[in-house]
Design a protein around this motif. Sequence first.
Motif, PDB file in Angstrom:
ATOM      1  N   ALA A 222      47.687  40.649  52.044  1.00  9.29           N
ATOM      2  CA  ALA A 222      47.673  39.193  52.227  1.00  9.29           C
ATOM      3  C   ALA A 222      46.512  38.568  51.461  1.00  9.29           C
ATOM      4  O   ALA A 222      46.661  37.501  50.839  1.00  9.29           O
ATOM      5  CB  ALA A 222      47.570  38.860  53.711  1.00  9.29           C
ATOM      6  N   ALA A 223      45.341  39.221  51.475  1.00  6.00           N
ATOM      7  CA  ALA A 223      44.183  38.712  50.728  1.00  6.00           C
ATOM      8  C   ALA A 223      44.467  38.706  49.229  1.00  6.00           C
ATOM      9  O   ALA A 223      44.109  37.749  48.522  1.00  6.00           O
ATOM     10  CB  ALA A 223      42.955  39.563  51.036  1.00  6.00           C
ATOM     11  N   PHE A 224      45.109  39.764  48.739  1.00 10.85           N
ATOM     12  CA  PHE A 224      45.459  39.816  47.313  1.00 10.85           C
ATOM     13  C   PHE A 224      46.403  38.677  46.946  1.00 10.85           C
ATOM     14  O   PHE A 224      46.272  38.067  45.880  1.00 10.85           O
ATOM     15  CB  PHE A 224      46.109  41.168  47.018  1.00 10.85           C
ATOM     16  N   THR A 225      47.341  38.373  47.827  1.00  8.87           N
ATOM     17  CA  THR A 225      48.271  37.264  47.590  1.00  8.87           C
ATOM     18  C   THR A 225      47.529  35.934  47.508  1.00  8.87           C
ATOM     19  O   THR A 225      47.792  35.110  46.618  1.00  8.87           O
ATOM     20  CB  THR A 225      49.325  37.214  48.707  1.00  8.87           C
ATOM     21  N   LEU A 226      46.579  35.719  48.414  1.00  8.15           N
ATOM     22  CA  LEU A 226      45.797  34.471  48.393  1.00  8.15           C
ATOM     23  C   LEU A 226      44.986  34.353  47.106  1.00  8.15           C
ATOM     24  O   LEU A 226      44.919  33.280  46.501  1.00  8.15           O
ATOM     25  CB  LEU A 226      44.860  34.431  49.602  1.00  8.15           C
ATOM     26  N   LEU A 227      44.370  35.439  46.685  1.00  9.77           N
ATOM     27  CA  LEU A 227      43.537  35.398  45.471  1.00  9.77           C
ATOM     28  C   LEU A 227      44.364  35.092  44.235  1.00  9.77           C
ATOM     29  O   LEU A 227      43.861  34.506  43.276  1.00  9.77           O
ATOM     30  CB  LEU A 227      42.813  36.737  45.292  1.00  9.77           C
ATOM     31  N   ASN A 228      45.635  35.470  44.259  1.00  8.73           N
ATOM     32  CA  ASN A 228      46.487  35.250  43.087  1.00  8.73           C
ATOM     33  C   ASN A 228      47.190  33.896  43.090  1.00  8.73           C
ATOM     34  O   ASN A 228      47.372  33.294  42.031  1.00  8.73           O
ATOM     35  CB  ASN A 228      47.542  36.357  43.003  1.00  8.73           C
ATOM     36  N   TYR A 229      47.576  33.412  44.282  1.00  5.97           N
ATOM     37  CA  TYR A 229      48.483  32.272  44.321  1.00  5.97           C
ATOM     38  C   TYR A 229      47.953  31.049  45.063  1.00  5.97           C
ATOM     39  O   TYR A 229      48.498  29.968  44.890  1.00  5.97           O
ATOM     40  CB  TYR A 229      49.817  32.708  44.944  1.00  5.97           C
ATOM     41  N   LEU A 230      46.939  31.192  45.899  1.00  7.68           N
ATOM     42  CA  LEU A 230      46.396  30.032  46.593  1.00  7.68           C
ATOM     43  C   LEU A 230      45.553  29.209  45.624  1.00  7.68           C
ATOM     44  O   LEU A 230      44.568  29.726  45.084  1.00  7.68           O
ATOM     45  CB  LEU A 230      45.541  30.481  47.791  1.00  7.68           C
ATOM     46  N   PRO A 231      45.915  27.940  45.374  1.00  9.28           N
ATOM     47  CA  PRO A 231      45.157  27.125  44.406  1.00  9.28           C
ATOM     48  C   PRO A 231      43.662  27.067  44.720  1.00  9.28           C
ATOM     49  O   PRO A 231      42.840  27.046  43.807  1.00  9.28           O
ATOM     50  CB  PRO A 231      45.819  25.745  44.524  1.00  9.28           C
ATOM     51  N   TYR A 232      43.314  27.056  45.999  1.00  9.91           N
ATOM     52  CA  TYR A 232      41.906  26.986  46.387  1.00  9.91           C
ATOM     53  C   TYR A 232      41.140  28.208  45.870  1.00  9.91           C
ATOM     54  O   TYR A 232      39.985  28.100  45.437  1.00  9.91           O
ATOM     55  CB  TYR A 232      41.795  26.903  47.910  1.00  9.91           C
ATOM     56  N   CYS A 233      41.771  29.396  45.903  1.00 14.47           N
ATOM     57  CA  CYS A 233      41.142  30.612  45.386  1.00 14.47           C
ATOM     58  C   CYS A 233      41.195  30.666  43.863  1.00 14.47           C
ATOM     59  O   CYS A 233      40.258  31.147  43.215  1.00 14.47           O
ATOM     60  CB  CYS A 233      41.825  31.856  45.969  1.00 14.47           C
ATOM     61  N   LYS A 234      42.276  30.141  43.288  1.00 11.34           N
ATOM     62  CA  LYS A 234      42.428  30.178  41.834  1.00 11.34           C
ATOM     63  C   LYS A 234      41.390  29.310  41.119  1.00 11.34           C
ATOM     64  O   LYS A 234      41.116  29.508  39.942  1.00 11.34           O
ATOM     65  CB  LYS A 234      43.836  29.743  41.445  1.00 11.34           C
ATOM     66  N   LYS A 235      40.794  28.359  41.858  1.00 12.76           N
ATOM     67  CA  LYS A 235      39.729  27.560  41.261  1.00 12.76           C
ATOM     68  C   LYS A 235      38.524  28.415  40.877  1.00 12.76           C
ATOM     69  O   LYS A 235      37.722  28.013  40.032  1.00 12.76           O
ATOM     70  CB  LYS A 235      39.279  26.462  42.241  1.00 12.76           C
ATOM     71  N   GLU A 236      38.381  29.574  41.514  1.00  9.99           N
ATOM     72  CA  GLU A 236      37.248  30.450  41.224  1.00  9.99           C
ATOM     73  C   GLU A 236      37.552  31.424  40.086  1.00  9.99           C
ATOM     74  O   GLU A 236      36.690  32.222  39.725  1.00  9.99           O
ATOM     75  CB  GLU A 236      36.860  31.237  42.480  1.00  9.99           C
ATOM     76  N   HIS A 237      38.769  31.359  39.525  1.00  8.41           N
ATOM     77  CA  HIS A 237      39.068  32.172  38.348  1.00  8.41           C
ATOM     78  C   HIS A 237      38.289  31.638  37.162  1.00  8.41           C
ATOM     79  O   HIS A 237      38.152  30.424  36.996  1.00  8.41           O
ATOM     80  CB  HIS A 237      40.565  32.129  38.018  1.00  8.41           C
TER      81      HIS A 237
END
Length: 478
Positions: A222-237
């Motif tokens: 679930a954490a891997f899914t959030l890091l890949n697809y949650l816009p809030y996490c993708k801002k840190e890419h």
Amino acid sequence: MGKGKNIFECGEINVFVYFVVAMFGVGSWVAVNGLWVELPVMVPYLPEGWKLPSYLTVIIQLANIGPLLVTLGYMCYKDSLNEKAIVYLILTVGAVACLLLAFFWKATSLIAGEEHSTALLVLQFFLACVDCTSSVLFLPFMSLFRVEYMTGYFIGEGLSGLIPSLVALAQGVGKVTCQNVSIVNTTTNISHYEIQPNYHNPSFPVEDFFFFLFAMMIISAAAFTLLNYLPYCKKEHVVEFIMDDKMESSSLSSNSHYELSNDHGTFQGNTYDNPSETGHSNSELVLSNKKRSSLAICTDTYSSSVHSLSKATYFYYLILIAWINAFSNGVLPSIQTYSCLPYGNNAYHLAVTLASIANPVACFAAFLLPVATSVVINVLTFLGTCLAAFILVMAVQSPTPVLYDSEAGPVIVILAWVLFTTLMTFSKVSIATLFRKEGKKALLWCGAVTQVGSVIGALVTYQLVNVFTIFQSAPACP
């Protein structure tokens, strides 16, 4: 109109994303580490006895076929390798294996005339494939994020040992009392007394522990899914676009989606400024303040990858990584019972638990006190190696190592394990952080060499334990 500061922002990191990265890192070794700490409960029911750790260590290293195949895939099909799909595959395999262990961990069968824990060993192989392969998949994935998030991943990797240990403690793993039992000789019908161990029933069964490991694998996915697809996490890419060996800028239209691919990976995100409104030409990259900051960090990272480490230093650090992991993942786990049990069950369980706590603490220390000089890393690795040698000497001397009948003995062995774990983990994380600045390929080699060192250490120790039998187990009740 400016936006208020995000409550999750703390310096250069977003605390929420940092936490999600750590939860993703937990999935790297939680299955194998969990099985390891559960051994004291399982061993009384399994035919291998306390030789089981050496079997499991070798199986873990044989499972390096997984990272080998992935590394070859990176080298041959780097442009078409679907990393996300492979990560989901191994997390699924790990979750299913944990679920099956809950039902079949006691199953045995005859192999070459001897009874063995067939189901446990086979499912352990699949768990080991998952965890070993994570070294060459999860680390390169972290190149999507700024260098500050590397320690978050390693904290999660450390928690993959600590969390199962705490659950095992709550379970009451390994609690034993010694009883004076009357033994009757069936031939002479004469009885005599022997002190034998009486293993207490745990607070909850082994089956429930494996259900817990299954849940941890689901959380990691679930954490891997959030890091890949949650816009809030993708801002840190990070945003990185390299052409002709130079960092180039490119125009991005208002609110457009961008995807930039290069040797360091594929990065996605959205832009918010309109070039026509700001007057920038098509050769410029127009980003919001957040994206502009990420690009600046990425530019620094790319520049440092050209000049930060010389080729000699690069290969030297790879050798150190192999050396550290040979002891941490190969040699010492195989002989931990021999080095600790002579000092008592409490000393053994405290050494395992406190060493597990020391791992994430050392990772967090590496975040607070980053090291960029080889001198500090060399000194810490040397001290860790000295402690490893001391632990090996105690294991060779089992069942009567130095100070085994002294009150100072248990304290010394516990301190040795905790300090060894702290020093080696700090050195490993420091080197991996430096490699993050070198790019995705460096992280791939870091993960691959981690497994090479682990294999060598485990195979050598297996020979010492099972072929040359230079180690002798201490009795549970001396």
